[in-house]
Design a protein around this motif. Structure first.
Motif, PDB file in Angstrom:
ATOM      1  N   LEU A 197     -29.758 -88.427 -58.360  1.00 10.97           N
ATOM      2  CA  LEU A 197     -30.830 -87.442 -58.184  1.00 10.97           C
ATOM      3  C   LEU A 197     -30.640 -86.176 -59.011  1.00 10.97           C
ATOM      4  O   LEU A 197     -31.605 -85.438 -59.231  1.00 10.97           O
ATOM      5  CB  LEU A 197     -30.983 -87.090 -56.702  1.00 10.97           C
ATOM      6  CG  LEU A 197     -31.446 -88.247 -55.798  1.00 10.97           C
ATOM      7  CD1 LEU A 197     -31.512 -87.798 -54.354  1.00 10.97           C
ATOM      8  CD2 LEU A 197     -32.792 -88.793 -56.266  1.00 10.97           C
ATOM      9  N   THR A 198     -29.447 -85.932 -59.478  1.00 12.61           N
ATOM     10  CA  THR A 198     -29.214 -84.766 -60.335  1.00 12.61           C
ATOM     11  C   THR A 198     -29.261 -85.149 -61.813  1.00 12.61           C
ATOM     12  O   THR A 198     -28.842 -84.364 -62.662  1.00 12.61           O
ATOM     13  CB  THR A 198     -27.860 -84.116 -60.016  1.00 12.61           C
ATOM     14  OG1 THR A 198     -26.821 -85.068 -60.247  1.00 12.61           O
ATOM     15  CG2 THR A 198     -27.812 -83.613 -58.592  1.00 12.61           C
ATOM     16  N   CYS A 199     -29.784 -86.321 -62.085  1.00  9.67           N
ATOM     17  CA  CYS A 199     -29.899 -86.842 -63.464  1.00  9.67           C
ATOM     18  C   CYS A 199     -28.544 -86.850 -64.180  1.00  9.67           C
ATOM     19  O   CYS A 199     -28.448 -86.552 -65.378  1.00  9.67           O
ATOM     20  CB  CYS A 199     -30.912 -86.035 -64.262  1.00  9.67           C
ATOM     21  SG  CYS A 199     -32.582 -86.121 -63.577  1.00  9.67           S
ATOM     22  N   GLY A 200     -27.506 -87.158 -63.461  1.00  6.46           N
ATOM     23  CA  GLY A 200     -26.186 -87.276 -64.057  1.00  6.46           C
ATOM     24  C   GLY A 200     -25.345 -86.021 -64.002  1.00  6.46           C
ATOM     25  O   GLY A 200     -24.141 -86.081 -64.231  1.00  6.46           O
TER      26      GLY A 200
ATOM     27  N   GLU B 218     -20.751 -92.166 -46.965  1.00  5.07           N
ATOM     28  CA  GLU B 218     -20.078 -91.445 -48.049  1.00  5.07           C
ATOM     29  C   GLU B 218     -20.455 -92.020 -49.418  1.00  5.07           C
ATOM     30  O   GLU B 218     -20.666 -91.279 -50.379  1.00  5.07           O
ATOM     31  CB  GLU B 218     -18.567 -91.483 -47.865  1.00  5.07           C
ATOM     32  CG  GLU B 218     -18.062 -90.681 -46.687  1.00  5.07           C
ATOM     33  CD  GLU B 218     -18.055 -91.446 -45.363  1.00  5.07           C
ATOM     34  OE1 GLU B 218     -18.641 -92.551 -45.294  1.00  5.07           O
ATOM     35  OE2 GLU B 218     -17.459 -90.947 -44.393  1.00  5.07           O
ATOM     36  N   GLY B 219     -20.547 -93.345 -49.500  1.00  3.26           N
ATOM     37  CA  GLY B 219     -20.938 -93.983 -50.757  1.00  3.26           C
ATOM     38  C   GLY B 219     -22.346 -93.616 -51.160  1.00  3.26           C
ATOM     39  O   GLY B 219     -22.629 -93.353 -52.334  1.00  3.26           O
ATOM     40  N   LEU B 220     -23.242 -93.570 -50.188  1.00  2.00           N
ATOM     41  CA  LEU B 220     -24.632 -93.205 -50.468  1.00  2.00           C
ATOM     42  C   LEU B 220     -24.731 -91.753 -50.920  1.00  2.00           C
ATOM     43  O   LEU B 220     -25.506 -91.432 -51.829  1.00  2.00           O
ATOM     44  CB  LEU B 220     -25.492 -93.445 -49.222  1.00  2.00           C
ATOM     45  CG  LEU B 220     -26.990 -93.392 -49.415  1.00  2.00           C
ATOM     46  CD1 LEU B 220     -27.441 -94.447 -50.414  1.00  2.00           C
ATOM     47  CD2 LEU B 220     -27.694 -93.597 -48.091  1.00  2.00           C
ATOM     48  N   ILE B 221     -23.951 -90.881 -50.322  1.00  4.11           N
ATOM     49  CA  ILE B 221     -23.931 -89.470 -50.745  1.00  4.11           C
ATOM     50  C   ILE B 221     -23.510 -89.370 -52.205  1.00  4.11           C
ATOM     51  O   ILE B 221     -24.170 -88.691 -53.006  1.00  4.11           O
ATOM     52  CB  ILE B 221     -22.991 -88.637 -49.844  1.00  4.11           C
ATOM     53  CG1 ILE B 221     -23.592 -88.471 -48.451  1.00  4.11           C
ATOM     54  CG2 ILE B 221     -22.696 -87.273 -50.479  1.00  4.11           C
ATOM     55  CD1 ILE B 221     -22.646 -87.888 -47.428  1.00  4.11           C
ATOM     56  N   MET B 222     -22.418 -90.052 -52.570  1.00  6.74           N
ATOM     57  CA  MET B 222     -21.939 -89.989 -53.956  1.00  6.74           C
ATOM     58  C   MET B 222     -22.964 -90.575 -54.922  1.00  6.74           C
ATOM     59  O   MET B 222     -23.221 -90.015 -55.989  1.00  6.74           O
ATOM     60  CB  MET B 222     -20.598 -90.720 -54.092  1.00  6.74           C
ATOM     61  CG  MET B 222     -19.458 -90.023 -53.370  1.00  6.74           C
ATOM     62  SD  MET B 222     -17.881 -90.833 -53.579  1.00  6.74           S
ATOM     63  CE  MET B 222     -17.416 -90.201 -55.194  1.00  6.74           C
ATOM     64  N   LEU B 223     -23.565 -91.688 -54.552  1.00  8.02           N
ATOM     65  CA  LEU B 223     -24.558 -92.346 -55.408  1.00  8.02           C
ATOM     66  C   LEU B 223     -25.790 -91.465 -55.595  1.00  8.02           C
ATOM     67  O   LEU B 223     -26.257 -91.262 -56.721  1.00  8.02           O
ATOM     68  CB  LEU B 223     -24.940 -93.694 -54.809  1.00  8.02           C
ATOM     69  CG  LEU B 223     -25.952 -94.530 -55.576  1.00  8.02           C
ATOM     70  CD1 LEU B 223     -25.385 -94.930 -56.939  1.00  8.02           C
ATOM     71  CD2 LEU B 223     -26.330 -95.763 -54.779  1.00  8.02           C
ATOM     72  N   LEU B 224     -26.307 -90.924 -54.510  1.00  4.09           N
ATOM     73  CA  LEU B 224     -27.516 -90.099 -54.601  1.00  4.09           C
ATOM     74  C   LEU B 224     -27.276 -88.798 -55.358  1.00  4.09           C
ATOM     75  O   LEU B 224     -28.133 -88.364 -56.127  1.00  4.09           O
ATOM     76  CB  LEU B 224     -28.078 -89.822 -53.208  1.00  4.09           C
ATOM     77  CG  LEU B 224     -28.703 -91.023 -52.497  1.00  4.09           C
ATOM     78  CD1 LEU B 224     -29.150 -90.645 -51.097  1.00  4.09           C
ATOM     79  CD2 LEU B 224     -29.852 -91.591 -53.304  1.00  4.09           C
ATOM     80  N   VAL B 225     -26.134 -88.170 -55.149  1.00 10.90           N
ATOM     81  CA  VAL B 225     -25.827 -86.945 -55.893  1.00 10.90           C
ATOM     82  C   VAL B 225     -25.787 -87.239 -57.389  1.00 10.90           C
ATOM     83  O   VAL B 225     -26.318 -86.472 -58.201  1.00 10.90           O
ATOM     84  CB  VAL B 225     -24.504 -86.308 -55.407  1.00 10.90           C
ATOM     85  CG1 VAL B 225     -24.010 -85.244 -56.375  1.00 10.90           C
ATOM     86  CG2 VAL B 225     -24.670 -85.727 -54.019  1.00 10.90           C
ATOM     87  N   SER B 226     -25.196 -88.362 -57.762  1.00  9.00           N
ATOM     88  CA  SER B 226     -25.106 -88.713 -59.188  1.00  9.00           C
ATOM     89  C   SER B 226     -26.464 -89.047 -59.777  1.00  9.00           C
ATOM     90  O   SER B 226     -26.775 -88.652 -60.911  1.00  9.00           O
ATOM     91  CB  SER B 226     -24.154 -89.900 -59.378  1.00  9.00           C
ATOM     92  OG  SER B 226     -22.850 -89.542 -59.035  1.00  9.00           O
TER      93      SER B 226
END
Length: 103
Positions: free
Chosen positions: A63-66, A53-61
């Motif tokens: 990889l979408t450039c914020g 879950e932490g990796l999902i939140m980190l990558l979404v933030s």
């Protein structure tokens, strides 16, 4: 004079005395504060051991450039508030024993 005896376990190696109910490790405060402050990065999830879950939140933030932070930030804020408003026992049972990943 009457003396009250409480049940205690003594570790003979270190001489440390503890109560018969060992304290459960509770990460409520640190996870709640990190959820409120850095919720979009999922750091509070990593603290609780929810690496997926932490990796999902980190990558979404990231990889979408914020842009994904506009979604992940409020999720982290809400989760941080939920963590801090639960009782210690309820938090421990819900998030550390039963491993409820989201909300």
């Amino acid at each position: 004079m009457e003396q009250t005896n409480y049940p205690q376990n003594t570790n003979s190696d270190s001489g440390i005395t503890s109560s018969s109910n060992p304290q459960k490790e509770n990460k409520k405060i640190i996870a709640g504060i990190l959820g409120i402050l850095f919720g979009s990065f999922g750091i509070h999830k990593f603290i609780l051991g929810y690496n997926k879950e932490g990796l999902i939140m980190l990558l979404v933030s990231i990889l979408t450039c914020g842009l994904g932070s506009t979604i992940m930030g409020p999720i982290g804020l809400i989760e941080g508030i939920i963590y801090l408003t639960k009782s210690d026992e309820d938090f421990y049972n819900t998030y550390q024993v039963n491993h409820k990943g989201w909300f």
